[in-house]
Design a protein around this motif. Structure first.
Motif, mmCIF file in Angstrom:
data_model
loop_
_atom_site.group_PDB
_atom_site.id
_atom_site.type_symbol
_atom_site.label_atom_id
_atom_site.label_comp_id
_atom_site.label_asym_id
_atom_site.label_seq_id
_atom_site.Cartn_x
_atom_site.Cartn_y
_atom_site.Cartn_z
ATOM 1 N N SER A 1 -4.897 0.507 -26.105
ATOM 2 C CA SER A 1 -3.922 1.419 -27.117
ATOM 3 C C SER A 1 -3.264 0.630 -27.316
ATOM 4 C CB SER A 1 -4.105 2.446 -27.254
ATOM 5 O OG SER A 1 -3.719 2.896 -26.504
ATOM 6 N N MET A 2 -2.746 -0.228 -25.873
ATOM 7 C CA MET A 2 -1.237 -0.823 -26.046
ATOM 8 C C MET A 2 -1.130 -2.276 -27.065
ATOM 9 S SD MET A 2 -0.326 -0.256 -22.520
ATOM 10 C CE MET A 2 1.711 -0.394 -22.237
ATOM 11 N N VAL A 3 0.023 -1.959 -27.413
ATOM 12 C CA VAL A 3 0.402 -3.625 -28.768
ATOM 13 C C VAL A 3 1.817 -4.157 -28.470
ATOM 14 C CG1 VAL A 3 -1.085 -2.753 -30.303
ATOM 15 C CG2 VAL A 3 1.578 -2.066 -30.686
ATOM 16 N N PRO A 4 1.620 -5.099 -28.247
ATOM 17 C CA PRO A 4 3.193 -6.268 -28.220
ATOM 18 C C PRO A 4 4.097 -5.038 -29.273
ATOM 19 C CG PRO A 4 1.472 -7.477 -28.337
ATOM 20 C CD PRO A 4 0.939 -5.975 -28.870
ATOM 21 N N ARG B 1 1.013 -1.548 0.392
ATOM 22 C CA ARG B 1 0.002 0.085 0.406
ATOM 23 C C ARG B 1 0.855 1.373 -0.170
ATOM 24 N NH1 ARG B 1 -4.704 -2.317 4.557
ATOM 25 N NH2 ARG B 1 -5.721 -3.108 2.722
ATOM 26 N N ALA B 2 1.748 0.911 0.878
ATOM 27 C CA ALA B 2 2.551 2.243 0.876
ATOM 28 C C ALA B 2 3.767 2.603 0.031
ATOM 29 C CB ALA B 2 3.907 2.136 2.455
ATOM 30 N N ILE B 3 3.913 1.720 -1.107
ATOM 31 C CA ILE B 3 4.614 1.594 -2.189
ATOM 32 C C ILE B 3 3.426 2.325 -3.235
ATOM 33 C CG2 ILE B 3 5.448 0.118 -4.212
ATOM 34 C CD1 ILE B 3 6.757 -1.748 -2.081
ATOM 35 N N THR B 4 2.193 1.762 -3.486
ATOM 36 C CA THR B 4 1.142 1.908 -4.337
ATOM 37 C C THR B 4 1.211 3.824 -3.828
ATOM 38 O OG1 THR B 4 0.585 0.009 -4.094
ATOM 39 C CG2 THR B 4 -0.917 1.489 -5.271
ATOM 40 N N ALA B 5 0.731 4.120 -2.960
ATOM 41 C CA ALA B 5 0.389 5.543 -2.933
ATOM 42 C C ALA B 5 1.435 6.349 -3.260
ATOM 43 C CB ALA B 5 0.554 5.906 -0.713
ATOM 44 N N ALA B 6 2.940 5.753 -2.701
ATOM 45 C CA ALA B 6 4.118 7.076 -2.986
ATOM 46 C C ALA B 6 4.439 6.751 -4.985
ATOM 47 C CB ALA B 6 4.963 6.342 -2.555
ATOM 48 N N ALA B 7 3.903 5.516 -5.049
ATOM 49 C CA ALA B 7 3.621 5.478 -6.932
ATOM 50 C C ALA B 7 2.750 6.457 -7.613
ATOM 51 C CB ALA B 7 3.631 4.261 -7.670
ATOM 52 N N LYS B 8 1.514 6.624 -6.776
ATOM 53 C CA LYS B 8 0.817 7.309 -7.001
ATOM 54 C C LYS B 8 0.557 8.826 -6.873
ATOM 55 C CE LYS B 8 -3.611 3.992 -7.544
ATOM 56 N NZ LYS B 8 -4.400 3.897 -6.736
ATOM 57 N N SER B 9 1.154 9.403 -6.241
ATOM 58 C CA SER B 9 1.193 10.626 -5.734
ATOM 59 C C SER B 9 2.614 11.441 -6.134
ATOM 60 C CB SER B 9 1.924 10.681 -4.133
ATOM 61 O OG SER B 9 3.267 10.138 -4.104
ATOM 62 N N ASP B 10 3.528 10.547 -7.562
ATOM 63 C CA ASP B 10 3.873 11.108 -8.391
ATOM 64 C C ASP B 10 3.669 11.507 -9.343
ATOM 65 O OD1 ASP B 10 6.145 11.469 -10.342
ATOM 66 O OD2 ASP B 10 7.426 9.712 -10.071
ATOM 67 N N PRO B 11 3.749 12.735 -10.384
ATOM 68 C CA PRO B 11 2.438 13.555 -11.614
ATOM 69 C C PRO B 11 3.549 12.602 -12.643
ATOM 70 C CG PRO B 11 3.725 15.118 -9.579
ATOM 71 C CD PRO B 11 4.939 13.982 -9.605
ATOM 72 N N ASP B 12 4.875 12.474 -12.477
ATOM 73 C CA ASP B 12 5.623 11.326 -13.665
ATOM 74 C C ASP B 12 5.056 10.309 -14.290
ATOM 75 O OD1 ASP B 12 6.915 14.173 -14.417
ATOM 76 O OD2 ASP B 12 7.939 14.095 -13.371
ATOM 77 N N ALA B 13 4.540 9.734 -12.691
ATOM 78 C CA ALA B 13 4.125 8.033 -12.788
ATOM 79 C C ALA B 13 3.106 7.661 -12.327
ATOM 80 C CB ALA B 13 5.646 7.339 -11.741
ATOM 81 N N GLN B 14 2.280 8.476 -13.420
ATOM 82 C CA GLN B 14 0.592 8.470 -13.135
ATOM 83 C C GLN B 14 0.214 6.918 -13.867
ATOM 84 O OE1 GLN B 14 -1.438 10.033 -10.318
ATOM 85 N NE2 GLN B 14 0.954 10.616 -10.611
ATOM 86 N N PRO B 15 -0.670 6.122 -13.392
ATOM 87 C CA PRO B 15 -1.098 5.232 -13.704
ATOM 88 C C PRO B 15 -1.475 5.655 -14.877
ATOM 89 C CG PRO B 15 -1.867 5.178 -11.099
ATOM 90 C CD PRO B 15 -1.425 6.557 -11.262
ATOM 91 N N LEU B 16 -1.879 4.060 -15.738
ATOM 92 C CA LEU B 16 -2.074 3.893 -17.070
ATOM 93 C C LEU B 16 -3.911 3.999 -17.204
ATOM 94 C CD1 LEU B 16 -0.207 1.646 -19.459
ATOM 95 C CD2 LEU B 16 0.573 4.481 -19.138
ATOM 96 N N THR B 17 -4.519 5.510 -18.311
ATOM 97 C CA THR B 17 -5.964 4.850 -18.017
ATOM 98 C C THR B 17 -6.520 3.450 -18.935
ATOM 99 O OG1 THR B 17 -6.541 5.741 -20.207
ATOM 100 C CG2 THR B 17 -6.065 7.284 -17.945
#
Length: 100
Positions: free
Chosen positions: A41-44, A19-35
């Motif tokens: 739209s991602m392809v291999p 949970r702490a890792i996930t919260a830290a990642a979500k608080s980083d404006p340069d590393a937001q989760p993909l919509t």
């Protein structure tokens, strides 16, 4: 003499650590989760690598030409097979015009 190394066991984070890792990642404006739209739209990568697919696909055939014809086209340098194809296409165009 070879040395034997003990493999270190992979330790998964605890629920609190995760949970702490996930919260830290979500608080980083340069590393937001993909919509969901971005994920869809991602392809291999392998689908993007290599030569682009041609709209004008060619057919692989085995043909025997006289040595003079092959020698001439090869002497014209790189792309000699494409030039040979172009000459044959021109021939088809001329023949089809004369038939009408």
């Amino acid at each position: 003499m070879s040395k034997i190394f003990k493999k270190s066991a992979v330790r998964l984070p605890s629920l609190a650590e995760d949970r702490a890792i996930t919260a830290a990642a979500k608080s980083d404006p340069d590393a937001q989760p993909l919509t969901p739209k971005q994920l869809k739209s991602m392809v291999p990568v392998r689908a993007l690598s290599g030569r682009p697919k041609s709209e004008n696909k060619k057919v692989l055939v085995s043909v025997r030409y006289s040595p003079e014809v092959v020698a001439y086209f090869k002497s014209t340098g790189e792309g000699w097979q494409s030039r040979m194809d172009s000459v044959l296409r021109d021939y088809i165009e001329i023949q089809s015009r004369s038939e009408t």
